[in-house]
Write a protein that holds these residues in place. Structure first.
Motif, PDB file in Angstrom:
ATOM      1  N   ALA A 271      44.610  45.587  38.194  1.00  0.00           N
ATOM      2  CA  ALA A 271      44.467  44.134  37.796  1.00  0.00           C
ATOM      3  C   ALA A 271      45.596  43.382  37.669  1.00  0.00           C
ATOM      4  O   ALA A 271      45.841  42.283  37.835  1.00  0.00           O
ATOM      5  N   PRO A 278      40.138  42.296  35.657  1.00  0.00           N
ATOM      6  CA  PRO A 278      40.012  43.646  35.699  1.00  0.00           C
ATOM      7  C   PRO A 278      38.625  43.809  36.007  1.00  0.00           C
ATOM      8  O   PRO A 278      38.331  44.866  37.050  1.00  0.00           O
ATOM      9  N   SER A 280      36.995  42.392  38.691  1.00  0.00           N
ATOM     10  CA  SER A 280      37.300  42.396  40.062  1.00  0.00           C
ATOM     11  C   SER A 280      37.674  43.623  40.805  1.00  0.00           C
ATOM     12  O   SER A 280      37.559  43.568  41.894  1.00  0.00           O
ATOM     13  N   VAL A 281      38.151  44.674  39.945  1.00  0.00           N
ATOM     14  CA  VAL A 281      38.759  45.768  40.591  1.00  0.00           C
ATOM     15  C   VAL A 281      37.860  46.849  40.267  1.00  0.00           C
ATOM     16  O   VAL A 281      37.165  47.465  39.290  1.00  0.00           O
TER      17      VAL A 281
END
Ligand code: FES
Length: 619
Positions: A271, A278, A280-281
């Motif tokens: 990220a 974070p 989205s990871v």
């Protein structure tokens, strides 16, 4: 007879099998996997559930006694879509590493707080003495209990129950039934497949794939590339991320999560580098089909390697001083699944039509099978007995039947003499062996050691021994294996998935390309032995098979920290400066044995030895 109980608010039925304990009924008959198998004898608390408001260990509670009663597992603690105070306190204090023990602690503490709303430290220690955390998170657990007691009085602070991680996308972690292994369109594992554009978009949706490549220096090719791939997880073209149209980033790594927090830390770093939140990871870890080749998390990385890496100054990596999400306090990725019981460890996985396997064990390490009569075992209803040379296993619809089948095998063994504890050091000295890699013998000598030892006015000699030590990870070894179209897929907890793939292929006589190893986040440190047992049984049965070791199997057949004999002789001058140093260690490994001091005359020796017990790296 069919019995009925209520589990987490749902009425469920199960057959009354003789001597069946509540843990097996919950996990195998009903599919409730919050309570975990640990010791099997009421000594660790991992399987704690509530019967009414009373905490009991399910492994020693006969299921038949509970007919008509209300059972609450960790998954039933939350009410009205809101976390129980102890679940939220666990998240706030980060009272977990691998999280395998957490469900048992949460139910035990929920019972404690129902009886005693504000317990002091002594009361907490006394009431929870039956619960164990192998990752040693006790200080945080204590803080979590006090925080939970506070939250009991502030229901307005409690958060909604988060959805399971898998509901948020592919690949975060297997949940519930074992997921299908993602396959790349080339039909080969990614590390063996050609690296063209089409390679990536089989299991992935449309988007952008970014591959780490050593373009500036020129990627090595041929033998150089193979050598790099054999020895480095970050070889050119060895790491990649996928960015989908909705902004979700999926990063792939051969590393695994065994309670060290690697999933959280690596996600934060990805990220950070991509300047994305974070959340989205996602990280896909330890799946040999889609992860970059990785020899494992150990010193093997540099064994036999002589390589110079030149890293360009001022490279694109963000400096720690500029980190935004990384380097700051963060909650463990997947922590919510741990406290709600949604997290699935290897032993929690199941498949439709799955059988349970059990394996015949020698009575002592090194004992060899002389003869075995499997007639009685094979006659048991629903049992398949598999015999391949010295391997004898049984597969059955439930674990108790598989165990009974193995107990029915009439086997005789040849044992070899074993040293007792008092003879162990001399045995190790008398049984040197040749070994390779980081286990190989080692010798470093400088100066005239014998002369220095004889001349030194001050002389000291000492002899030390260390014992074999069992790891006793709370989570017993477990693997689920399935064959389809001559392709083997195994789900197991191993810190070296690529080595497991290689060992499985070699033992089963099949190419590595048809072996697919997936590693759910786990809490023990295991090799490929249990995966091979499950694979053998599944191949013979033509159905998926799960093998889960018992605690006695863990102690008797799992590997131990090596025992060692260490002998030291030294001499020093009148000022105390060491003049001579002779250090010999037998069987404990060569890591860290060089002296940090400037000693003019020194001899440092490591000698591997034949171990009378199975041994391996210690977590
Ligand atoms: Fe307690 Fe791992 S967190 S055993």
């Amino acid at each position: 007879m069919i019995l009925t109980i209520t589990v987490d608010g749902a009425v469920v039925s199960f057959p009354d099998r003789d001597g069946q304990n509540l843990l097996d009924v919950l996990r195998d008959d009903i599919g409730v996997t919050g309570p975990k198998p640990g010791c099997g004898e009421d000594a660790c608390g991992a399987c704690t559930v509530l019967v009414g408001r009373r905490a009991v260990t399910a492994c020693t509670t006969p299921a038949a006694q509970l007919a008509g009663q209300q059972i609450t597992t960790v998954a039933g603690l939350a009410e009205d879509g809101v976390l129980h105070p102890v679940q939220q306190a666990w998240l706030e204090t980060g009272a977990m590493q691998c999280g395998y023990c957490t469900p048992g602690w949460l139910t035990a503490i929920a019972a404690l707080l129902a009886r005693t709303p504000d317990p002091d430290d002594d009361r907490i220690a006394a009431e929870l003495a039956g619960s164990v955390c192998r990752c040693w998170t006790y200080p945080r657990i204590l803080r979590a209990v006090h925080r939970a007691a506070e939250l009991m009085n502030h229901p307005e602070l409690l958060l909604p129950v988060p959805p399971p991680a898998d509901a948020r996308g592919w690949g975060a972690r297997p949940a519930g039934p074992a997921p299908a292994a993602p396959r790349l369109p080339a039909g080969l594992p990614w590390d063996q497949a050609p690296k063209d554009g089409e390679t990536f978009f089989g299991p992935l949706c449309d988007g952008l794939v970014a591959v780490v490549s050593d373009a500036a220096a020129g990627a090595p090719d041929g033998a150089a590339f193979d050598a790099a791939r054999q020895h480095s997880w970050d070889a050119p073209d060895g790491a990649w991320v996928h960015v989908s149209a909705d902004g979700t980033i999926t990063a792939f790594t051969g590393k695994v999560e065994a309670g060290q927090g690697t999933r959280t830390v690596l996600a934060l770093l990805v990220a950070e580098e991509l300047a994305m939140p974070p959340a989205s990871v996602r990280l896909v870890m330890g799946q040999t089909d889609v992860s970059p080749f990785d020899p494992g998390t150990s010193g093997d990385l540099l064994t036999g390697v002589r390589r110079v890496e030149r890293v360009p100054a001022g490279g694109p990596v963000t400096r720690p001083a500029e980190w935004q999400p990384a380097g700051h306090e963060a909650r463990a990725v997947g922590g919510a699944d741990v406290v709600t019981g949604a997290k699935r460890f290897p032993a929690d996985l199941r498949m439709d039509g799955m059988l349970h396997g059990c394996v015949l064990r020698p009575p002592a390490f090194g004992a060899t099978l002389r003869s075995a009569d499997t007639t009685a075992a094979a006659a048991l209803p629903g049992v398949l007995v598999v015999r391949e040379e010295a391997f004898i296993g049984a597969a059955a619809p439930d674990r108790a039947t598989a165990r009974r089948a193995i107990e029915a095998v009439d086997a005789s063994w040849d044992r070899r003499p074993q040293p007792g504890p008092g003879e162990l050091a001399d045995y190790l000295r008398a049984h040197p062996i040749a070994a390779e890699g980081r286990s190989a013998a080692f010798r470093h000598e400088a100066g005239d050691v014998d002369a220095a030892l004889a001349a030194g006015p001050l002389r000291l000699a000492a002899r030390y021994t260390t014992a074999h030590v069992a790891h006793v990870a709370l989570e017993p070894r477990s693997a689920l294996a399935s064959w389809q179209d001559k392709q083997l897929t195994v789900w197991t907890g191993t810190s070296t998935p690529f080595r497991a793939r290689r060992e499985l292929a070699a033992a089963l006589g099949i190419p590595e390309a048809v072996v697919h190893v997936l590693v759910p986040d786990f809490g023990g440190r295991h090799g490929s032995a249990v995966a091979l047992e499950a694979a053998r049984l599944a191949r013979a049965a033509g159905r998926p098979v799960k093998v889960q070791w018992s605690r006695p199997e863990e102690f008797r057949c799992g590997y131990l920290r090596p025992a060692a004999l260490i002998e030291v002789r030294s001499s020093a001058g009148r000022t105390g400066a060491i003049t001579g140093w002779s250090f010999c260690t037998i069987n404990s490994g060569q890591a860290g044995i060089l002296s940090p001091y400037r000693i003019p005359h020194q001899r440092i020796v490591y000698q591997p030895a034949e171990s009378p017990l199975p041994q391996g790296p210690y977590r």
